[in-house]
Enzyme design. Structure first.
Site, PDB file in Angstrom:
ATOM      1  N   TYR A  38       0.844  -1.203   0.000  1.00 19.19           N
ATOM      2  CA  TYR A  38       0.000   0.000   0.000  1.00 19.19           C
ATOM      3  C   TYR A  38       0.877   1.249   0.000  1.00 19.19           C
ATOM      4  O   TYR A  38       0.657   2.187  -0.776  1.00 19.19           O
ATOM      5  CB  TYR A  38      -0.899  -0.025   1.237  1.00 19.19           C
ATOM      6  CG  TYR A  38      -1.784   1.181   1.394  1.00 19.19           C
ATOM      7  CD1 TYR A  38      -3.043   1.235   0.795  1.00 19.19           C
ATOM      8  CD2 TYR A  38      -1.370   2.273   2.146  1.00 19.19           C
ATOM      9  CE1 TYR A  38      -3.862   2.350   0.943  1.00 19.19           C
ATOM     10  CE2 TYR A  38      -2.184   3.394   2.293  1.00 19.19           C
ATOM     11  CZ  TYR A  38      -3.423   3.419   1.697  1.00 19.19           C
ATOM     12  OH  TYR A  38      -4.221   4.524   1.837  1.00 19.19           O
ATOM     13  N   SER A  62     -34.728  15.336  13.551  1.00 17.87           N
ATOM     14  CA  SER A  62     -34.236  14.420  14.584  1.00 17.87           C
ATOM     15  C   SER A  62     -35.311  13.378  14.864  1.00 17.87           C
ATOM     16  O   SER A  62     -36.423  13.450  14.335  1.00 17.87           O
ATOM     17  CB  SER A  62     -33.859  15.181  15.840  1.00 17.87           C
ATOM     18  OG  SER A  62     -35.010  15.767  16.365  1.00 17.87           O
ATOM     19  N   GLU A 104     -31.585  -0.458  14.322  1.00 18.07           N
ATOM     20  CA  GLU A 104     -30.157  -0.106  14.288  1.00 18.07           C
ATOM     21  C   GLU A 104     -29.707   0.411  15.643  1.00 18.07           C
ATOM     22  O   GLU A 104     -30.527   0.798  16.465  1.00 18.07           O
ATOM     23  CB  GLU A 104     -29.934   1.022  13.263  1.00 18.07           C
ATOM     24  CG  GLU A 104     -30.305   0.643  11.864  1.00 18.07           C
ATOM     25  CD  GLU A 104     -30.315   1.847  10.930  1.00 18.07           C
ATOM     26  OE1 GLU A 104     -30.044   2.978  11.374  1.00 18.07           O
ATOM     27  OE2 GLU A 104     -30.612   1.632   9.742  1.00 18.07           O
ATOM     28  N   LYS A 132     -28.210   3.235  18.015  1.00 16.41           N
ATOM     29  CA  LYS A 132     -28.172   4.697  17.975  1.00 16.41           C
ATOM     30  C   LYS A 132     -26.791   5.145  18.440  1.00 16.41           C
ATOM     31  O   LYS A 132     -26.475   5.101  19.624  1.00 16.41           O
ATOM     32  CB  LYS A 132     -29.267   5.287  18.863  1.00 16.41           C
ATOM     33  CG  LYS A 132     -29.381   6.785  18.699  1.00 16.41           C
ATOM     34  CD  LYS A 132     -30.647   7.298  19.349  1.00 16.41           C
ATOM     35  CE  LYS A 132     -30.889   8.763  19.026  1.00 16.41           C
ATOM     36  NZ  LYS A 132     -29.845   9.645  19.488  1.00 16.41           N
ATOM     37  N   ASP A 135     -23.757   7.317  19.478  1.00 17.80           N
ATOM     38  CA  ASP A 135     -23.679   8.587  20.191  1.00 17.80           C
ATOM     39  C   ASP A 135     -22.535   9.410  19.617  1.00 17.80           C
ATOM     40  O   ASP A 135     -21.384   9.248  19.999  1.00 17.80           O
ATOM     41  CB  ASP A 135     -23.446   8.314  21.679  1.00 17.80           C
ATOM     42  CG  ASP A 135     -23.818   9.522  22.510  1.00 17.80           C
ATOM     43  OD1 ASP A 135     -24.398  10.468  21.952  1.00 17.80           O
ATOM     44  OD2 ASP A 135     -23.525   9.511  23.715  1.00 17.80           O
ATOM     45  N   ARG A 140     -25.182  18.828  11.168  1.00 20.93           N
ATOM     46  CA  ARG A 140     -26.627  18.972  11.141  1.00 20.93           C
ATOM     47  C   ARG A 140     -27.040  20.421  11.416  1.00 20.93           C
ATOM     48  O   ARG A 140     -28.003  20.916  10.839  1.00 20.93           O
ATOM     49  CB  ARG A 140     -27.218  18.039  12.198  1.00 20.93           C
ATOM     50  CG  ARG A 140     -28.682  18.187  12.371  1.00 20.93           C
ATOM     51  CD  ARG A 140     -29.268  17.040  13.175  1.00 20.93           C
ATOM     52  NE  ARG A 140     -30.682  17.271  13.357  1.00 20.93           N
ATOM     53  CZ  ARG A 140     -31.203  17.874  14.414  1.00 20.93           C
ATOM     54  NH1 ARG A 140     -30.430  18.282  15.384  1.00 20.93           N
ATOM     55  NH2 ARG A 140     -32.504  18.061  14.500  1.00 20.93           N
ATOM     56  N   TYR A 188     -26.082   5.847   7.842  1.00 20.68           N
ATOM     57  CA  TYR A 188     -27.338   5.126   8.051  1.00 20.68           C
ATOM     58  C   TYR A 188     -28.510   5.624   7.214  1.00 20.68           C
ATOM     59  O   TYR A 188     -29.608   5.105   7.342  1.00 20.68           O
ATOM     60  CB  TYR A 188     -27.714   5.099   9.536  1.00 20.68           C
ATOM     61  CG  TYR A 188     -27.569   6.429  10.257  1.00 20.68           C
ATOM     62  CD1 TYR A 188     -28.369   7.506   9.926  1.00 20.68           C
ATOM     63  CD2 TYR A 188     -26.626   6.582  11.265  1.00 20.68           C
ATOM     64  CE1 TYR A 188     -28.231   8.718  10.578  1.00 20.68           C
ATOM     65  CE2 TYR A 188     -26.480   7.793  11.926  1.00 20.68           C
ATOM     66  CZ  TYR A 188     -27.287   8.861  11.575  1.00 20.68           C
ATOM     67  OH  TYR A 188     -27.134  10.049  12.221  1.00 20.68           O
ATOM     68  N   LYS A 209     -34.486   5.068  23.949  1.00 13.71           N
ATOM     69  CA  LYS A 209     -33.282   5.521  24.649  1.00 13.71           C
ATOM     70  C   LYS A 209     -33.047   4.713  25.914  1.00 13.71           C
ATOM     71  O   LYS A 209     -33.968   4.465  26.682  1.00 13.71           O
ATOM     72  CB  LYS A 209     -33.420   7.008  25.034  1.00 13.71           C
ATOM     73  CG  LYS A 209     -33.591   7.929  23.831  1.00 13.71           C
ATOM     74  CD  LYS A 209     -32.264   8.335  23.221  1.00 13.71           C
ATOM     75  CE  LYS A 209     -31.599   9.422  24.004  1.00 13.71           C
ATOM     76  NZ  LYS A 209     -31.727  10.748  23.468  1.00 13.71           N
ATOM     77  N   CYS A 221       1.293  18.783  51.305  1.00  8.94           N
ATOM     78  CA  CYS A 221       0.738  17.436  51.120  1.00  8.94           C
ATOM     79  C   CYS A 221      -0.172  17.077  52.295  1.00  8.94           C
ATOM     80  O   CYS A 221       0.239  17.164  53.447  1.00  8.94           O
ATOM     81  CB  CYS A 221       1.883  16.426  51.009  1.00  8.94           C
ATOM     82  SG  CYS A 221       1.306  14.715  51.010  1.00  8.94           S
ATOM     83  N   CYS A 239       1.674  13.896  54.310  1.00 12.27           N
ATOM     84  CA  CYS A 239       2.918  13.995  55.079  1.00 12.27           C
ATOM     85  C   CYS A 239       3.265  15.425  55.476  1.00 12.27           C
ATOM     86  O   CYS A 239       4.211  15.651  56.232  1.00 12.27           O
ATOM     87  CB  CYS A 239       4.079  13.366  54.303  1.00 12.27           C
ATOM     88  SG  CYS A 239       4.606  14.369  52.899  1.00 12.27           S
ATOM     89  N   CYS A 284       3.686  16.558  45.724  1.00 14.11           N
ATOM     90  CA  CYS A 284       4.331  16.469  47.031  1.00 14.11           C
ATOM     91  C   CYS A 284       5.796  16.102  46.781  1.00 14.11           C
ATOM     92  O   CYS A 284       6.096  15.146  46.078  1.00 14.11           O
ATOM     93  CB  CYS A 284       3.634  15.392  47.865  1.00 14.11           C
ATOM     94  SG  CYS A 284       4.632  14.739  49.205  1.00 14.11           S
ATOM     95  N   CYS A 300       7.032  10.040  51.260  1.00 13.26           N
ATOM     96  CA  CYS A 300       5.666  10.285  51.758  1.00 13.26           C
ATOM     97  C   CYS A 300       4.902   8.952  51.742  1.00 13.26           C
ATOM     98  O   CYS A 300       4.875   8.260  50.728  1.00 13.26           O
ATOM     99  CB  CYS A 300       4.982  11.298  50.847  1.00 13.26           C
ATOM    100  SG  CYS A 300       3.201  11.400  51.045  1.00 13.26           S
TER     101      CYS A 300
HETATM  102  S1  IVH Z   1     -31.794   8.107  11.566  1.00 12.68           S
HETATM  103  C1  IVH Z   1     -34.936  11.694  10.642  1.00 12.68           C
HETATM  104  N1  IVH Z   1     -30.202   6.311  12.604  1.00 12.68           N
HETATM  105  O1  IVH Z   1     -29.589  10.419  16.406  1.00 12.68           O
HETATM  106  C2  IVH Z   1     -33.792  11.335  11.487  1.00 12.68           C
HETATM  107  N2  IVH Z   1     -30.067   8.538  13.464  1.00 12.68           N
HETATM  108  O2  IVH Z   1     -32.341  12.527  16.822  1.00 12.68           O
HETATM  109  C3  IVH Z   1     -32.990  10.271  10.840  1.00 12.68           C
HETATM  110  N3  IVH Z   1     -28.359   8.833  15.193  1.00 12.68           N
HETATM  111  O3  IVH Z   1     -29.896  13.298  14.463  1.00 12.68           O
HETATM  112  C4  IVH Z   1     -31.906   9.841  11.714  1.00 12.68           C
HETATM  113  N4  IVH Z   1     -27.638   6.753  15.195  1.00 12.68           N
HETATM  114  O4  IVH Z   1     -27.606  12.159  14.516  1.00 12.68           O
HETATM  115  C5  IVH Z   1     -30.598   7.600  12.637  1.00 12.68           C
HETATM  116  N5  IVH Z   1     -28.842   4.605  13.364  1.00 12.68           N
HETATM  117  C6  IVH Z   1     -29.229   5.886  13.410  1.00 12.68           C
HETATM  118  C7  IVH Z   1     -28.646   6.829  14.290  1.00 12.68           C
HETATM  119  C8  IVH Z   1     -29.087   8.155  14.294  1.00 12.68           C
HETATM  120  C9  IVH Z   1     -27.490   7.967  15.732  1.00 12.68           C
HETATM  121  C10 IVH Z   1     -28.465  10.270  15.594  1.00 12.68           C
HETATM  122  C11 IVH Z   1     -28.654  11.233  14.444  1.00 12.68           C
HETATM  123  C12 IVH Z   1     -29.954  11.919  14.709  1.00 12.68           C
HETATM  124  C13 IVH Z   1     -30.200  11.653  16.159  1.00 12.68           C
HETATM  125  C14 IVH Z   1     -31.668  11.434  16.463  1.00 12.68           C
END
Ligand code: IVH
Length: 667
Positions: free
Chosen positions: A39, A85, A116, A118, A120, A139, A227, A315, A409, A412, A427, A432
């Site tokens: 590579y 969201s 799926e 979610k 973070d 976003r 996603y 959640k 400290c 001691c 310290c 100590c």
């Molecule tokens: S679908 C119409 N899929 O969670 C919203 N969101 O409020 C479509 N997130 O803003 C979002 N994993 O940033 C979707 N597997 C997943 C996700 C995901 C994390 C986030 C995304 C979204 C917030 C939900």
């Protein structure tokens, strides 16, 4: 264009196509087809051509992942399709209500759900034009986001050019995230540099993507899962699953943890199973997303003002909680560092009771503006240690007290000084008792000399009674002395002595780590042992020689030099040497596994993963984290992962635990 130039551009295009193919194999599919060396050869050829013809550099060249100059600010972009969201829910009943609503709106039709994780992190949109990555945006408020193309490009798993035959002109959406390991490492570096820490991977990802200098973003361990196919100029598949698979085959990284269900009860079972499994993931999730699979049904369900009606996020219990800061204790570490620790009114966060949280150093307390008596927000993200995020200033009564870092400290009474450029106050008294205890605890700990039975409580007694002052004293302990201690009877005293004796066989790199040199963790100790091979060579190495070792920078080299320049440390090492501890690296050159590359998957029963890896290294072999052409043996334990399938496909030699033990000279 001249013929010669034509030829250069043609070769550049070929190289970019090849490199981008191998990037997808490596970063997205975790299934490399060529060695790192091969590579690098491709990359070098491309770099050379670009250096000779800077005017011909193509926009999708992998060398363009990090841009030269920092931005002044991010331009704004309006999203083509609003980035909405998800609606949230927190209970089984709420999810069943969602299901009932969906079915009702669809007139009782059959519904399939795709479920799926979610992730973070930070939601982003990526734009491709004719297969070429042209723009990345955050976003923002959903309608207008920030254009962060340069920073998005630094994420290696994002193809700058999509695989031919799939998506061409389209927008895809996903989540940029930082792994738990990545965050831990980044926070450790920030702590050393006296910079504020990130409380969770989400903040870390957002903070990294919103860096004006793409070099900073490039240094952060970011990755992405895509996603949503939010727009495509060509025809779209009929289902969400179809979109995911089209994205995958185009070279985009999608989560492997996606499943389809027809009954909401099965979705609930799946959610329950992830509640505990999620701690084993390398990254943080805060819930599960449930989406209607059919795009036609999605269209009919439509949107409310804020959320789609065809999806919902379940959640998990929050990992943030408020509680009271009752006081701030000072802990003295093994190198004398005074660390302020928050004493909290006990509170449940993400399923565990939190009573303490580290505050790192005095600047951190100041930066957060904490006062004793404050209500504070606590966060415990994954395996990350609990952190105090901020005080709730609105809830102050006026009775809260300012915190003052002590200048002596607390254990001691010696002076505690803060050197210039350092975040920590220390310290200065090396004898100590707090430092002595911490050094011993570290020495005996699992990753160091692994002396079972000599835990914090025993060390407390040994030092308290004046039986042990340093690590070498441990090896002179006698049974009668141990029997004097509380809770130590005949049997346990023998076990302790045996464990101490057994530790005399530990390999050199462990001894080195056990010494507790500042900034020398397990990996650095390995690297130093590998490079210098003996304590004598290491002790006489100049700072410059030390700092060229991979993973050892100026700071670490300085700390190593300081440690060995201290005469009482040298005396300790001589005593440990006389006791018989290993002061030389064994194995490697000429070992029975020399040049062999091992990969482990699944859990072993007779030893831990790190013991097994150590064995391989001791015998001259290497350990790699993924199956590649170079892998010679795959050692399979209980519950192996997908690496086993891959190894089988690639025709690798597979060993079970017994075979591995035999190969490495065990019974
Ligand atoms: S679908 C119409 N899929 O969670 C919203 N969101 O409020 C479509 N997130 O803003 C979002 N994993 O940033 C979707 N597997 C997943 C996700 C995901 C994390 C986030 C995304 C979204 C917030 C939900």
């Amino acid at each position: 264009m001249t013929d010669a130039k034509d030829r250069v551009v043609k070769r550049m295009r070929e190289l970019i196509e090849l490199i981008s193919h191998h990037d997808i194999k490596y970063y997205v599919e975790d299934n490399p087809e060529i060695s790192d060396y091969e590579y690098d050869t491709l990359l070098r050829e491309l770099r050379d051509l670009e250096e000779k013809h800077p005017e011909l550099v193509l926009p999708d060249s992998p060398t363009q992942r990090v841009s030269g100059k920092a931005l002044e600010e991010f331009p704004q972009v309006e999203h083509m399709v609003a980035m909405l969201s998800l609606d949230n829910c927190y209970s089984e009943d709420e999810l069943k209500e969602f299901d009932a609503r969906v079915r009702k709106l669809l007139g009782g039709e059959q519904v399939e759900y795709v479920v799926e994780l979610k992730i973070d992190g930070l939601g982003v949109a990526l734009m491709y034009e004719d297969g070429l990555f042209v723009r990345g945006a955050t976003r923002g408020d959903g309608r207008i986001g920030e254009e962060v193309t340069q920073n998005i490009k630094t994420i290696k798993s994002i193809p700058l050019r999509l695989r031919p035959g799939g998506i061409r002109t389209a927008e895809v959406r996903g989540e940029v995230y930082m792994s738990k390991d990545g965050l831990r490492k980044l926070n450790r570096e920030r702590e050393k540099a006296g910079e504020p820490l990130f409380a969770n991977p989400r903040n870390a990802a957002a903070g990294s993507i919103r860096q004006l200098d793409s070099k900073v973003a490039a240094s952060r361990p970011l990755d992405i899962f895509l996603y949503t196919l939010s727009y495509s100029k060509d025809s779209m598949p009929g289902t969400h699953e179809g979109c995911l698979s089209l994205m995958r085959s185009s070279g985009l990284r999608t989560s492997p943890q996606t499943k389809r269900f027809e009954r909401i009860e099965d979705v609930l079972g799946h959610i329950a199973s992830w509640e505990s499994k999620r701690d084993d993931l390398g990254y943080e999730i805060d819930g599960i997303v449930v989406k209607v699979n059919s795009l036609e049904q999605q269209r009919r369900l439509g949107y409310t003002a804020k959320n789609p009606r065809w999806a919902i996020a379940y959640k998990y219990p929050p990992k943030q909680m408020t509680t009271r800061l009752l006081g701030i204790d000072i802990q003295v570490g093994r190198t004398g560092t005074l660390t302020p620790v928050a004493v909290l009114e006990p509170v449940q966060v993400g399923g565990v009771t939190v009573t303490h949280a580290t505050l790192h150093n005095e600047d951190e307390v100041k930066r957060k503006g904490l006062r004793i008596g404050d209500h504070v927000l606590i966060e415990r993200a994954g395996e990350v240690i609990p952190q105090v995020v901020k005080p709730i200033v609105e809830r102050r009564t006026g009775a809260e007290k300012e915190f003052r870092m002590p200048t002596s400290c607390p254990v001691c009474g010696s002076k505690a000084v803060r050197e210039e450029g350092e975040a920590a106050r220390r310290c200065i008294n090396a004898s100590c008792p707090a430092q002595v205890k911490e050094r011993l605890r570290h020495f005996c700990s699992r990753d160091a000399m692994d002396i079972e039975g000599v835990g914090p409580a025993l060390v407390d007694q040994l030092v308290g009674k004046g039986l042990v002052h340093d690590a070498a004293d441990l090896y002179d302990l006698r049974k009668e002395q141990l029997l004097e201690l509380e809770g130590v009877a005949e049997r346990s005293s023998e076990n302790i002595l045996n464990a101490i004796r057994a530790s005399m066989d530990r390999e050199f790199s462990r001894v080195l780590f056990a010494l507790g040199i500042r900034h020398v963790g397990r990996t650095t100790a390995n690297d130093l042992a590998e490079a210098f091979r003996s304590m004598d060579k290491l002790m006489s190495a100049a700072r410059e020689e030390l700092s060229v070792v991979e993973g050892v920078g100026d700071v670490v080299a300085g700390a190593v030099r300081d440690f060995f320049d201290n005469s009482s440390n040298r005396r300790l090492i001589e005593r440990l040497r006389k006791t018989g501890l290993s002061m030389q690296a064994s194995g490697r050159a000429g070992g029975t596994l020399e040049g062999k590359v091992f990969l482990f998957t699944g859990e072993l029963s007779s030893m831990t993963r790190s013991q097994a890896e150590e064995k391989v290294r001791e015998l001259g072999g290497k350990v790699s984290p993924s199956v590649t052409k170079a892998t010679d043996y795959v050692v399979v334990g209980r519950d192996p992962g997908s690496k086993l399938d891959k190894a089988k496909k690639m025709g690798k030699s597979i060993l079970d635990e017994n075979a591995f033990v035999r190969m490495t000279g065990g019974r």
